[in-house]
Design a protein around this motif. Structure first.
Motif, mmCIF file in Angstrom:
data_model
loop_
_atom_site.group_PDB
_atom_site.id
_atom_site.type_symbol
_atom_site.label_atom_id
_atom_site.label_comp_id
_atom_site.label_asym_id
_atom_site.label_seq_id
_atom_site.Cartn_x
_atom_site.Cartn_y
_atom_site.Cartn_z
ATOM 1 N N ARG A 1 1.358 -0.138 -11.149
ATOM 2 C CA ARG A 1 0.467 -1.245 -11.957
ATOM 3 C C ARG A 1 0.524 -2.428 -11.207
ATOM 4 O O ARG A 1 -0.434 -3.066 -10.908
ATOM 5 N N LEU A 2 1.861 -3.137 -11.121
ATOM 6 C CA LEU A 2 1.988 -4.409 -10.304
ATOM 7 C C LEU A 2 1.477 -4.432 -8.908
ATOM 8 O O LEU A 2 1.084 -5.495 -8.639
ATOM 9 N N ASN A 3 1.679 -3.460 -8.349
ATOM 10 C CA ASN A 3 1.232 -3.240 -6.795
ATOM 11 C C ASN A 3 -0.313 -3.374 -6.927
ATOM 12 O O ASN A 3 -0.828 -4.033 -6.016
ATOM 13 N N ARG A 4 -0.966 -2.545 -7.919
ATOM 14 C CA ARG A 4 -2.285 -2.683 -7.925
ATOM 15 C C ARG A 4 -2.797 -4.091 -8.067
ATOM 16 O O ARG A 4 -3.819 -4.673 -7.634
ATOM 17 N N LEU B 1 -2.847 -6.195 -5.188
ATOM 18 C CA LEU B 1 -3.779 -6.073 -4.193
ATOM 19 C C LEU B 1 -5.059 -6.790 -4.758
ATOM 20 O O LEU B 1 -5.705 -7.381 -3.884
ATOM 21 N N ARG B 2 -5.258 -6.509 -5.855
ATOM 22 C CA ARG B 2 -6.553 -7.394 -6.473
ATOM 23 C C ARG B 2 -6.372 -8.904 -6.053
ATOM 24 O O ARG B 2 -7.390 -9.833 -5.602
ATOM 25 N N ARG B 3 -5.194 -9.569 -6.379
ATOM 26 C CA ARG B 3 -5.039 -10.987 -6.159
ATOM 27 C C ARG B 3 -5.166 -11.450 -4.775
ATOM 28 O O ARG B 3 -5.612 -12.484 -4.306
ATOM 29 N N LEU C 1 3.371 -17.845 6.586
ATOM 30 C CA LEU C 1 3.529 -17.140 5.460
ATOM 31 C C LEU C 1 2.543 -18.303 4.379
ATOM 32 O O LEU C 1 2.772 -19.297 4.376
ATOM 33 N N VAL C 2 1.908 -17.271 3.582
ATOM 34 C CA VAL C 2 1.044 -17.973 2.343
ATOM 35 C C VAL C 2 2.208 -18.179 1.338
ATOM 36 O O VAL C 2 2.876 -17.410 0.812
ATOM 37 N N GLU C 3 2.218 -19.175 0.599
ATOM 38 C CA GLU C 3 3.042 -19.656 -0.340
ATOM 39 C C GLU C 3 2.718 -18.532 -1.379
ATOM 40 O O GLU C 3 1.486 -18.110 -1.759
ATOM 41 N N PRO C 4 3.827 -17.971 -2.276
ATOM 42 C CA PRO C 4 5.384 -18.273 -2.101
ATOM 43 C C PRO C 4 6.172 -17.608 -1.309
ATOM 44 O O PRO C 4 7.365 -17.674 -1.322
ATOM 45 N N GLY C 5 5.531 -17.141 -0.252
ATOM 46 C CA GLY C 5 6.356 -16.649 0.841
ATOM 47 C C GLY C 5 6.618 -14.993 0.299
ATOM 48 O O GLY C 5 5.754 -14.490 -0.373
ATOM 49 N N TRP D 1 3.842 -12.871 -6.739
ATOM 50 C CA TRP D 1 2.925 -13.485 -5.707
ATOM 51 C C TRP D 1 1.639 -13.954 -6.437
ATOM 52 O O TRP D 1 0.790 -13.182 -6.891
ATOM 53 N N ARG D 2 1.667 -15.300 -6.573
ATOM 54 C CA ARG D 2 0.407 -15.925 -7.200
ATOM 55 C C ARG D 2 -0.134 -15.219 -8.550
ATOM 56 O O ARG D 2 -1.151 -14.888 -8.575
#
Length: 268
Positions: A54-57, A60-62, A232-236, A243-244
């Motif tokens: 779920r968190l990986n999906r 991907l959306r973000r 690298l896009v923040e936060p790396g 990730w954001r």
């Protein structure tokens, strides 16, 4: 009794668990077999794989939304798996209908279902190929029809590189795709790691040995090397829920339980 329904291509071994179908089951999809479900349930006993999926999906959306906001209008999704709700073309084309997407997977069920789903979508296509053969994918007529590599591309390699063993040189494979990208392109990837839960991930790896694709979890440094040469896009490099995250998203008490590193880089 062996399951075989209309969306299963001839020649598919429905008695061997496959990662794409296991992932589909974990996300609540219906394009999987009993053997995939049984393997997923074994994994659930040793790892928080439902949360991992779920968190990986969500990551991907973000990532897709970030790329669209950054001007990306064409995407190459390697190891895309079985299309489920919230796949790349849905997210990207909702933001901008002109977005173009090429999905790539070597699992026949994933590709067949994707092709059925996309048959009326002129700006998205699925091709069956192995990401370990970049030239075949990059030079495919379908890829060249939809993607213009002289302009920025969003390259997505999300939750798949752990299925590429070290002897197949995944770093070299990713480097070849990076090389093809025009300046201003983005690479997003996520990858299994044992850094946070070594014992549990070792147990999970043992279960994956009985599937079509054993896994190779990798360290922070090994995953970071896959984005070599990119800004690298923040936060790396972080775990997927870190990730954001969007406002209101629940990270939980321990984001490291996601067990997948996430990273986004921009080609200068």
């Amino acid at each position: 009794m062996v399951e075989r329904v209309s969306w299963v291509p001839d020649g598919v071994n429905v008695e061997l668990p496959v990662s794409a179908r296991i992932y589909d089951y974990l996300l609540g999809g219906a394009h999987n077999f009993q053997v995939d479900r049984d393997t997923a349930e074994q994994l659930i006993q040793v790892l928080p794989v439902r949360d991992m999926a779920r968190l990986n999906r969500s990551y991907l959306r973000r990532v897709v939304l970030h790329m669209v906001e950054s001007g990306i209008r064409q995407f190459l999704d390697l190891g895309s798996g079985i299309p489920t709700v919230g796949n790349v073309h849905e997210v990207a084309q909702e933001a901008d209908p002109s977005c173009r997407v090429v999905y790539v997977d070597f699992e026949p069920v994933a590709v067949t279902h994707a092709q059925m789903m996309l048959q009326d979508n002129e700006n998205a296509i699925a091709i069956q190929a192995d990401l370990r053969n970049p030239e075949a994918i990059l030079r495919a007529a379908e890829t060249r029809r939809l993607l213009d590599f002289s302009k920025p591309v969003g390259l997505l390699i999300v939750g798949v590189l752990q299925f590429i063993p070290d002897e197949d040189k995944p770093w070299d494979i990713v480097a070849r795709y990076r090389e093809e990208l025009a300046p201003g392109s983005y690479l997003a990837l996520s990858h299994f790691t044992a850094d946070s839960m070594p014992k549990a991930m070792a147990e999970g790896a043992e279960i994956f040995k009985n599937t079509a694709e054993p896994i190779t979890p990798r360290t922070r440094e090994q995953v970071l090397a896959m984005a070599e040469g990119l800004e690298l896009v923040e936060p790396g490099l972080v775990f997927t829920p870190e990730w954001r995250p969007e406002e209101g998203e629940i990270l939980g008490d321990d984001p490291t339980r996601a067990n997948l590193y996430a990273i986004v880089g921009r080609k200068p």
